[in-house]
Design a protein around this motif. Structure first.
Motif: not given
Length: 208
Positions: A33-49
């Motif tokens: 879950p830690l790895g997935l949260m780190g991946f998910g939050i960062t991916t979403c943030t960059l993907s909005f850009i």
């Protein structure tokens, strides 16, 4: 781990009796879950850009998150997956942790020096990560459906971003951005399912 695992089991494997922290009864926490949260939050943030929902001038906001949460936390999760004996999780989290750290280095130190080759170089960079992701996707067919879909979407995200950057096509980059938002959201869903299963000792959110 519950979803990024070779067996599809609910928890990380028990440590051996030779563990420095105790006997055979010691069970490590699930690092997924830690790895997935780190991946998910960062991916979403960059993907909005990338999707042009937020202007490119906001890229600097992603950098600290990419280094700390997407990079370091995923890298740590990958190392802890080695401890549980989960080869797939170890490679995936360590690999994508390295991706985000390399992204931080690329934006901060390397991108300005690429000159007229910047688009082609960035496209090549994304294509290589797309190939890495396809390799991992081919290893998910014994895993829950949600995990299979996650790696399929992530592979498509890298491919569209690679095509868009290589050809300087903003519309294709935007498609990659939208795919990245869905991919990040799915990662957060799987992470939440893993945490809830660990906390409530039963499956709460279906992952297939």
């Amino acid at each position: 781990m519950a979803t990024v695992s070779e067996s599809g089991g609910a928890q990380g494997q028990a440590a051996s009796s030779s563990s420095m922290t105790g006997g055979a009864s010691w069970m490590p926490a699930n690092p997924a879950p830690l790895g997935l949260m780190g991946f998910g939050i960062t991916t979403c943030t960059l993907s909005f850009i990338n999707a042009n929902l937020v202007g490119a001038g906001a890229t600097g906001v992603v950098l600290g998150m990419a280094l700390a949460f997407g990079g370091l936390c995923q890298l740590l999760a990958g190392m802890w997956e080695f401890r549980t004996g989960n080869t797939f999780g170890a490679v995936a989290f360590s690999g994508y942790g390295a991706f985000w750290i390399s992204f931080w280095v690329l934006v901060n130190f390397n991108a300005a020096g690429l000159g007229k080759e910047a688009a082609a170089g960035l496209g090549l960079y994304l294509w290589m990560w797309g190939i890495f992701t396809v390799c991992l996707f081919l290893c998910t067919f014994a895993s829950p459906r949600a995990l299979q879909l996650l790696f399929l979407l992530l592979a498509l995200t890298f491919i569209f971003l690679g095509i868009g950057n290589s050809g300087g096509n903003a519309s294709i980059i935007h498609i990659g951005g939208y795919l990245g938002i869905v991919t990040g959201g799915l990662a957060l869903y799987i992470a939440t399912a893993d945490i809830m299963q660990a906390v409530y000792k039963r499956s709460v959110l279906p992952v297939g």
